[in-house]
Scaffold this motif. Structure first.
Motif, PDB file in Angstrom:
ATOM      1  N   SER A  22       0.820  -1.207   0.000  1.00 16.42           N
ATOM      2  CA  SER A  22       0.000   0.000   0.000  1.00 16.42           C
ATOM      3  C   SER A  22       0.855   1.257   0.000  1.00 16.42           C
ATOM      4  O   SER A  22       0.617   2.197  -0.770  1.00 16.42           O
ATOM      5  CB  SER A  22      -0.929   0.006   1.220  1.00 16.42           C
ATOM      6  N   LEU A  23       1.875   1.276   0.851  1.00 18.62           N
ATOM      7  CA  LEU A  23       2.750   2.449   0.903  1.00 18.62           C
ATOM      8  C   LEU A  23       3.547   2.600  -0.386  1.00 18.62           C
ATOM      9  O   LEU A  23       3.787   3.716  -0.853  1.00 18.62           O
ATOM     10  CB  LEU A  23       3.688   2.353   2.105  1.00 18.62           C
ATOM     11  N   GLY A  24       3.952   1.469  -0.962  1.00 14.92           N
ATOM     12  CA  GLY A  24       4.644   1.521  -2.245  1.00 14.92           C
ATOM     13  C   GLY A  24       3.743   2.086  -3.329  1.00 14.92           C
ATOM     14  O   GLY A  24       4.172   2.905  -4.151  1.00 14.92           O
ATOM     15  N   PHE A  25       2.480   1.671  -3.333  1.00 11.39           N
ATOM     16  CA  PHE A  25       1.500   2.172  -4.295  1.00 11.39           C
ATOM     17  C   PHE A  25       1.296   3.680  -4.115  1.00 11.39           C
ATOM     18  O   PHE A  25       1.223   4.437  -5.095  1.00 11.39           O
ATOM     19  CB  PHE A  25       0.169   1.430  -4.098  1.00 11.39           C
ATOM     20  N   ILE A  26       1.192   4.106  -2.864  1.00 14.12           N
ATOM     21  CA  ILE A  26       0.998   5.531  -2.575  1.00 14.12           C
ATOM     22  C   ILE A  26       2.167   6.346  -3.115  1.00 14.12           C
ATOM     23  O   ILE A  26       1.974   7.380  -3.774  1.00 14.12           O
ATOM     24  CB  ILE A  26       0.842   5.757  -1.054  1.00 14.12           C
ATOM     25  N   MET A  27       3.391   5.902  -2.858  1.00 17.81           N
ATOM     26  CA  MET A  27       4.562   6.660  -3.301  1.00 17.81           C
ATOM     27  C   MET A  27       4.700   6.615  -4.827  1.00 17.81           C
ATOM     28  O   MET A  27       5.139   7.587  -5.442  1.00 17.81           O
ATOM     29  CB  MET A  27       5.830   6.126  -2.646  1.00 17.81           C
ATOM     30  N   PHE A  28       4.311   5.503  -5.448  1.00 24.46           N
ATOM     31  CA  PHE A  28       4.310   5.421  -6.913  1.00 24.46           C
ATOM     32  C   PHE A  28       3.333   6.455  -7.479  1.00 24.46           C
ATOM     33  O   PHE A  28       3.636   7.150  -8.459  1.00 24.46           O
ATOM     34  CB  PHE A  28       3.922   4.014  -7.365  1.00 24.46           C
ATOM     35  N   GLY A  29       2.147   6.562  -6.847  1.00 22.37           N
ATOM     36  CA  GLY A  29       1.154   7.541  -7.285  1.00 22.37           C
ATOM     37  C   GLY A  29       1.645   8.962  -7.119  1.00 22.37           C
ATOM     38  O   GLY A  29       1.431   9.817  -7.989  1.00 22.37           O
ATOM     39  N   VAL A  30       2.316   9.249  -6.003  1.00 21.32           N
ATOM     40  CA  VAL A  30       2.896  10.582  -5.792  1.00 21.32           C
ATOM     41  C   VAL A  30       3.919  10.887  -6.878  1.00 21.32           C
ATOM     42  O   VAL A  30       3.964  11.987  -7.435  1.00 21.32           O
ATOM     43  CB  VAL A  30       3.552  10.678  -4.398  1.00 21.32           C
ATOM     44  N   ALA A  31       4.756   9.896  -7.206  1.00 23.53           N
ATOM     45  CA  ALA A  31       5.837  10.095  -8.172  1.00 23.53           C
ATOM     46  C   ALA A  31       5.328  10.298  -9.598  1.00 23.53           C
ATOM     47  O   ALA A  31       6.050  10.858 -10.428  1.00 23.53           O
ATOM     48  CB  ALA A  31       6.799   8.905  -8.134  1.00 23.53           C
ATOM     49  N   LEU A  32       4.106   9.851  -9.881  1.00 22.14           N
ATOM     50  CA  LEU A  32       3.552  10.059 -11.227  1.00 22.14           C
ATOM     51  C   LEU A  32       3.410  11.547 -11.559  1.00 22.14           C
ATOM     52  O   LEU A  32       3.337  11.914 -12.728  1.00 22.14           O
ATOM     53  CB  LEU A  32       2.184   9.382 -11.354  1.00 22.14           C
TER      54      LEU A  32
END
Length: 302
Positions: A22-32
């Motif tokens: 979940s945290l990895g997904f969140i940071m991936f979304g931020v990085a987009l």
């Protein structure tokens, strides 16, 4: 109160795995949404960026130490406060900066920079300040916290998703632009789910002990918000920048804090209760502050 030390929150290996994803997904979304230009804001707005970094990684951990030294909370609560203060700004800080009519460009830039710096600064701040206070230093000794283990965990959760997200945006900019709003909304839902998951798995414990940390978290969060705003004032920054600095300092990535607590402190009760309640409270305080800046102050000006 002594029994709080004997409490270990229930969080299965499967739940920890879900938390990591979940945290990895969140940071991936931020990085987009991030581009190299966001990091170049360091040069474009050096004062705002410097003030934000100082507020996030130097002032807040120091003020947290002072608060702990003055109030002398239970050691596990104190360590939980230090853990939260050592984490970078939360993924929803940009959202609250927008609601507060802050400097969105500065907020995004600080999110990018703090997420990268946290790979190094989170373990450094936690180890340094916790070792400076005898009760928390004893807890670090008990769990044998290793700097490099924490570093590897953070780089996996923050560093790799950021690199992947920025790479995806660079290669597929139009797709990334379309995905980002959904990922951003999804990250808020996922963050809420993380906190709810931690609460639901340990509801009886939270109901029995949450009252012990309500005031601590309220005071700690208020100090974070106020200090961020005042650092902006000291640096002579405009009002919009001050608001973003307050939000970036007061909205912490407590989800990362929870993960580290479960990974390295075996879900130590006092720490987890502080981090989990912070995750709920900073949403309420962020919304309240945005309301104040948007409506009450606007009415006062009229």
């Amino acid at each position: 109160m002594e029994s709080i030390d004997n409490i270990t929150l229930n969080f299965s290996d499967q739940n920890i795995f879900i938390l990591n994803l979940s945290l990895g997904f969140i940071m991936f979304g931020v990085a987009l949404k991030l581009t190299p230009a966001d990091f170049k804001m360091v040069l474009a707005q050096p004062l705002g960026t410097l003030a934000g970094v100082l507020s996030q990684f130097i002032i807040l951990p120091f003020l947290t130490f002072v608060l702990v030294w003055v109030l002398e909370p239970h050691p596990t609560f104190a360590l939980g406060m230090m853990m939260v203060a050592a984490c970078p700004g939360g993924n929803i800080s940009n959202f609250f900066s927008a609601l507060s009519r802050g400097n969105i460009a500065l907020s995004v830039s600080l999110t990018a920079i703090s997420s990268v710096l946290a790979i190094f600064m989170t373990p450094i701040n936690l180890s340094f300040w916790a070792s400076m206070y005898a009760p928390t230093a004893a807890l670090l000794t008990e769990v044998s916290l290793d700097f490099w283990d924490v570093f590897k965990t953070i780089i996996t959760i923050l560093g790799i998703p950021i690199v992947l997200g920025m790479s995806f945006r660079h290669k597929y900019p139009k797709t990334a632009e379309k995905l980002h709003p959904y990922m951003h909304f999804g990250s808020i839902v996922i963050f809420a789910a993380i906190v709810i998951l931690a609460f639901s798995a340990n509801l009886d414990i939270f109901l029995n002990y949450i009252y012990l940390v309500v005031f601590l978290v309220f005071l700690h969060n208020a100090i974070a918000l106020i200090s961020g705003y005042q650092i902006g004032r000291i640096f002579g920054l405009p009002e919009a920048d001050r608001r973003s600095l307050a939000i970036e300092t007061g909205i912490q990535n407590s989800g990362l804090g929870l993960l580290l607590i479960f990974a390295f402190f075996q879900g130590l009760g006092g720490m987890a209760i502080v981090a989990a309640w912070w995750g709920i409270w900073h949403i309420l305080s962020g919304l309240s502050l945005a309301y104040w800046w948007n409506y009450r102050v606007a009415v006062a000006v009229k």
